[in-house]
Design an enzyme around this catalytic site. Structure first.
Site, PDB file in Angstrom:
ATOM      1  N   ARG A  94      21.502  19.756 -74.006  1.00  0.00           N
ATOM      2  CA  ARG A  94      21.607  19.401 -75.340  1.00  0.00           C
ATOM      3  C   ARG A  94      21.077  20.617 -76.231  1.00  0.00           C
ATOM      4  O   ARG A  94      20.408  20.546 -77.196  1.00  0.00           O
ATOM      5  CB  ARG A  94      20.473  18.446 -75.629  1.00  0.00           C
ATOM      6  CG  ARG A  94      20.671  16.850 -75.156  1.00  0.00           C
ATOM      7  CD  ARG A  94      22.068  16.324 -75.452  1.00  0.00           C
ATOM      8  NE  ARG A  94      22.401  15.217 -74.763  1.00  0.00           N
ATOM      9  CZ  ARG A  94      23.191  14.665 -73.549  1.00  0.00           C
ATOM     10  NH1 ARG A  94      23.790  16.036 -73.189  1.00  0.00           N
ATOM     11  NH2 ARG A  94      23.234  13.796 -73.188  1.00  0.00           N
ATOM     12  N   SER A 114      19.580   8.788 -79.536  1.00  0.00           N
ATOM     13  CA  SER A 114      18.484   9.125 -79.049  1.00  0.00           C
ATOM     14  C   SER A 114      17.462  10.111 -79.741  1.00  0.00           C
ATOM     15  O   SER A 114      17.750  11.192 -80.370  1.00  0.00           O
ATOM     16  CB  SER A 114      18.332   9.781 -77.697  1.00  0.00           C
ATOM     17  OG  SER A 114      18.889   8.726 -76.805  1.00  0.00           O
ATOM     18  N   GLU A 119      15.390  15.543 -79.908  1.00  0.00           N
ATOM     19  CA  GLU A 119      16.746  15.812 -79.742  1.00  0.00           C
ATOM     20  C   GLU A 119      17.527  15.931 -81.238  1.00  0.00           C
ATOM     21  O   GLU A 119      18.351  16.605 -81.607  1.00  0.00           O
ATOM     22  CB  GLU A 119      17.612  14.761 -79.019  1.00  0.00           C
ATOM     23  CG  GLU A 119      19.104  15.071 -78.994  1.00  0.00           C
ATOM     24  CD  GLU A 119      19.641  14.056 -77.700  1.00  0.00           C
ATOM     25  OE1 GLU A 119      18.858  13.541 -76.863  1.00  0.00           O
ATOM     26  OE2 GLU A 119      20.691  13.784 -78.033  1.00  0.00           O
TER      27      GLU A 119
HETATM   28  C1  LIG Z   1      24.555   5.721 -81.927  1.00  0.00           C
HETATM   29  C2  LIG Z   1      24.498   6.943 -81.679  1.00  0.00           C
HETATM   30  C3  LIG Z   1      25.001   7.278 -80.134  1.00  0.00           C
HETATM   31  C4  LIG Z   1      24.710   8.828 -79.918  1.00  0.00           C
HETATM   32  N1  LIG Z   1      25.193   8.971 -78.511  1.00  0.00           N
HETATM   33  C5  LIG Z   1      24.958  10.194 -77.807  1.00  0.00           C
HETATM   34  C6  LIG Z   1      25.040  10.561 -76.529  1.00  0.00           C
HETATM   35  O1  LIG Z   1      25.346   9.673 -75.649  1.00  0.00           O
HETATM   36  N2  LIG Z   1      25.033  11.838 -76.123  1.00  0.00           N
HETATM   37  C7  LIG Z   1      24.842  12.679 -77.153  1.00  0.00           C
HETATM   38  O2  LIG Z   1      24.765  13.997 -76.751  1.00  0.00           O
HETATM   39  N3  LIG Z   1      24.353  12.517 -78.438  1.00  0.00           N
HETATM   40  C8  LIG Z   1      24.693  11.368 -78.891  1.00  0.00           C
HETATM   41  N4  LIG Z   1      24.339  10.972 -80.184  1.00  0.00           N
HETATM   42  C9  LIG Z   1      23.919  12.096 -81.070  1.00  0.00           C
HETATM   43  C10 LIG Z   1      25.058  12.788 -81.834  1.00  0.00           C
HETATM   44  O3  LIG Z   1      26.270  11.889 -81.953  1.00  0.00           O
HETATM   45  C11 LIG Z   1      25.730  14.012 -81.263  1.00  0.00           C
HETATM   46  O4  LIG Z   1      24.662  15.230 -81.253  1.00  0.00           O
HETATM   47  C12 LIG Z   1      26.849  14.781 -81.741  1.00  0.00           C
HETATM   48  O5  LIG Z   1      27.467  15.613 -81.144  1.00  0.00           O
HETATM   49  C13 LIG Z   1      26.344  15.523 -83.456  1.00  0.00           C
HETATM   50  O6  LIG Z   1      27.583  15.711 -83.635  1.00  0.00           O
HETATM   51  P1  LIG Z   1      27.665  15.729 -85.626  1.00  0.00           P
HETATM   52  O7  LIG Z   1      29.136  16.435 -86.010  1.00  0.00           O
HETATM   53  O8  LIG Z   1      27.438  14.580 -86.103  1.00  0.00           O
HETATM   54  O9  LIG Z   1      26.861  17.025 -85.864  1.00  0.00           O
HETATM   55  P2  LIG Z   1      25.775  16.827 -87.170  1.00  0.00           P
HETATM   56  O10 LIG Z   1      24.655  15.755 -86.643  1.00  0.00           O
HETATM   57  O11 LIG Z   1      26.495  17.039 -88.145  1.00  0.00           O
HETATM   58  O12 LIG Z   1      25.165  18.460 -86.730  1.00  0.00           O
HETATM   59  C14 LIG Z   1      24.238  18.789 -85.876  1.00  0.00           C
HETATM   60  C15 LIG Z   1      23.867  20.164 -85.784  1.00  0.00           C
HETATM   61  O13 LIG Z   1      25.184  20.536 -85.407  1.00  0.00           O
HETATM   62  C16 LIG Z   1      25.508  21.774 -86.227  1.00  0.00           C
HETATM   63  N5  LIG Z   1      27.171  21.595 -86.554  1.00  0.00           N
HETATM   64  C17 LIG Z   1      27.784  20.580 -86.598  1.00  0.00           C
HETATM   65  N6  LIG Z   1      29.033  21.093 -86.660  1.00  0.00           N
HETATM   66  C18 LIG Z   1      29.020  22.497 -86.586  1.00  0.00           C
HETATM   67  C19 LIG Z   1      29.951  23.282 -86.458  1.00  0.00           C
HETATM   68  N7  LIG Z   1      31.502  23.025 -86.634  1.00  0.00           N
HETATM   69  N8  LIG Z   1      29.587  24.720 -86.373  1.00  0.00           N
HETATM   70  C20 LIG Z   1      28.381  25.007 -86.292  1.00  0.00           C
HETATM   71  N9  LIG Z   1      27.315  24.007 -86.180  1.00  0.00           N
HETATM   72  C21 LIG Z   1      27.694  22.691 -86.348  1.00  0.00           C
HETATM   73  C22 LIG Z   1      24.733  21.482 -87.346  1.00  0.00           C
HETATM   74  O14 LIG Z   1      24.387  22.288 -88.430  1.00  0.00           O
HETATM   75  C23 LIG Z   1      23.529  20.708 -86.949  1.00  0.00           C
HETATM   76  O15 LIG Z   1      22.572  21.768 -86.885  1.00  0.00           O
HETATM   77  C24 LIG Z   1      24.350   9.680 -80.690  1.00  0.00           C
HETATM   78  C25 LIG Z   1      24.263   9.512 -81.910  1.00  0.00           C
HETATM   79  C26 LIG Z   1      24.161   8.128 -82.559  1.00  0.00           C
HETATM   80  C27 LIG Z   1      24.015   7.782 -83.760  1.00  0.00           C
END
Ligand SMILES: Cc1cc2nc3c(=O)[nH]c(=O)nc-3n(C[C@H](O)[C@H](O)[C@H](O)COP(=O)(O)OP(=O)(O)OC[C@H]3O[C@@H](n4cnc5c(N)ncnc54)[C@H](O)[C@@H]3O)c2cc1C
Length: 321
Positions: A178, A230, A308
């Site tokens: 992660r 999480s 996380e």
């Molecule tokens: C119901 C639920 C279930 C989930 N299950 C999982 C799971 O099974 N496994 C898991 O790993 N995670 C899980 N997550 C967490 C989440 O979905 C992941 O961490 C996901 O990859 C975040 O992506 P995002 O585009 O929403 O990032 P954001 O939340 O928008 O951003 C997260 C971070 O990444 C950075 N970021 C985003 N895009 C970029 C980019 N293009 N370039 C540079 N930095 C960037 C942002 O600046 C920030 O620091 C879950 C979340 C929810 C709500």
């Protein structure tokens, strides 16, 4: 922020016909549905738009934060004073080559998983149902069922803090559980080159259905519950012989499931997921509840949980980024 520079930036986004909103409530752009305002939210959908916007902000020396699906973020109630770029596209932007494909980091991760299943591409079925973008998944090395995004990455095209485009290899990215070095360097992921293998569409579809059913039996439905998945990372093994242990188990044993703080509570089926249990929930409530949860595990097991979910903004007079 410098008003003259901000006005120059507004001129730039209007000239380039980019969608933007002033004084926007960020809660609408996170799955926690929490977080205050930012002065300007710019919507970038393509690598070209993103590159142009980041270069302009770099030239003007204006601070910014990039978000994807907002599914791993807790933004503070007082909001942010920086410009926010939202890099999300409704369409999948994919070019397939021989043993790899190139995908825009703005693409939705689950839509991508579905695409690979339909096209008989193996290797990505385990990310079925993970919310957010491909970019967010790369930066946080998102994963499930033993699979992590970094395992599939051949290279990543990023914009560095000077506005230059670079191609980074996995060794430069430093994927860990992660985590990646991209988080620390604040490189912006524009697109990703992923290794692909052939798979059987029928078998992949069966596996995708199984995973989605399993997830829906354990995770909150985002249409009903606001959360960011999480809250704490699983616990790293202390020796090579050990396995990573689920924080949810320790949290449950420490009795957190009935804990509440203000409008924040714990999802009934998963002790590691904080939800808005009442409509008056604030980001500060979530933060306070998370501290109580971590203290309970420390008191019971002497284990320090690590977050996380990323905190952004001011919590308890601390600025998080
Ligand atoms: C119901 C639920 C279930 C989930 N299950 C999982 C799971 O099974 N496994 C898991 O790993 N995670 C899980 N997550 C967490 C989440 O979905 C992941 O961490 C996901 O990859 C975040 O992506 P995002 O585009 O929403 O990032 P954001 O939340 O928008 O951003 C997260 C971070 O990444 C950075 N970021 C985003 N895009 C970029 C980019 N293009 N370039 C540079 N930095 C960037 C942002 O600046 C920030 O620091 C879950 C979340 C929810 C709500």
């Amino acid at each position: 922020m410098n008003l003259e520079k901000i006005n120059r930036f507004f001129d730039f986004i209007q000239k380039n016909n980019l969608a933007f909103q002033r004084n926007t409530l960020l809660a609408e752009f996170t799955t926690f549905r929490l977080g205050g305002n930012c002065p300007c939210l710019v919507f970038c959908k393509s690598p070209d738009q993103l590159t142009a916007v980041v270069r302009e902000l770099t030239t003007l020396d204006l601070p910014y934060l990039l978000i994807g699906g907002g599914s791993n973020l807790l933004i503070s109630d007082e909001g942010l004073s920086v410009i926010v770029i939202r890099y999300v596209s409704d369409n999948l932007d994919i070019v397939t080559e021989k043993n790899e494909l190139i995908i825009s980091a703005a693409s939705n991760l689950d839509d991508f998983a579905k695409y690979t299943v339909n096209h008989g591409i193996g290797g990505f079925v385990n990310c079925s149902g993970i919310p957010g973008t491909v970019g967010g998944a790369v930066v946080g090395n998102a994963g499930a069922f033993g699979w992590q995004t970094g395992d599939a990455v051949n290279s990543v095209t990023v914009i560095d803090k000077h506005g230059n485009l670079n191609e980074l290899l996995p060794d430069d990215i430093g994927f860990k559980y992660r985590h990646s070095e991209l988080k620390i360097r604040h490189d912006i992921v524009v697109s990703v080159r992923l290794k692909i293998e052939t798979g059987d569409p029928e078998a992949l579809q069966i596996e995708r259905d199984r995973i989605l059913e399993l997830r829906s039996s354990k995770h909150p439905d985002l249409k009903i519950f606001s959360c960011a998945g999480s809250f704490f990372k699983n616990i790293e093994p202390t020796s090579a012989a050990d396995r990573r242990q689920a924080s949810g188990w320790f949290l449950e044993q420490a009795g957190v499931k009935t804990m509440r703080f203000g409008g924040a509570g714990i999802f009934s089926k998963h002790a590691n997921i904080i939800i808005q249990s009442e409509s008056n929930c604030t980001a500060q409530d979530v933060y306070e509840l998370s501290k109580q949860m971590a203290s309970a595990v420390k008191a019971e097991f002497n284990i320090d949980l690590k977050r996380e979910v990323l905190l952004v903004g001011r919590f308890e007079n601390r600025i998080e980024r």
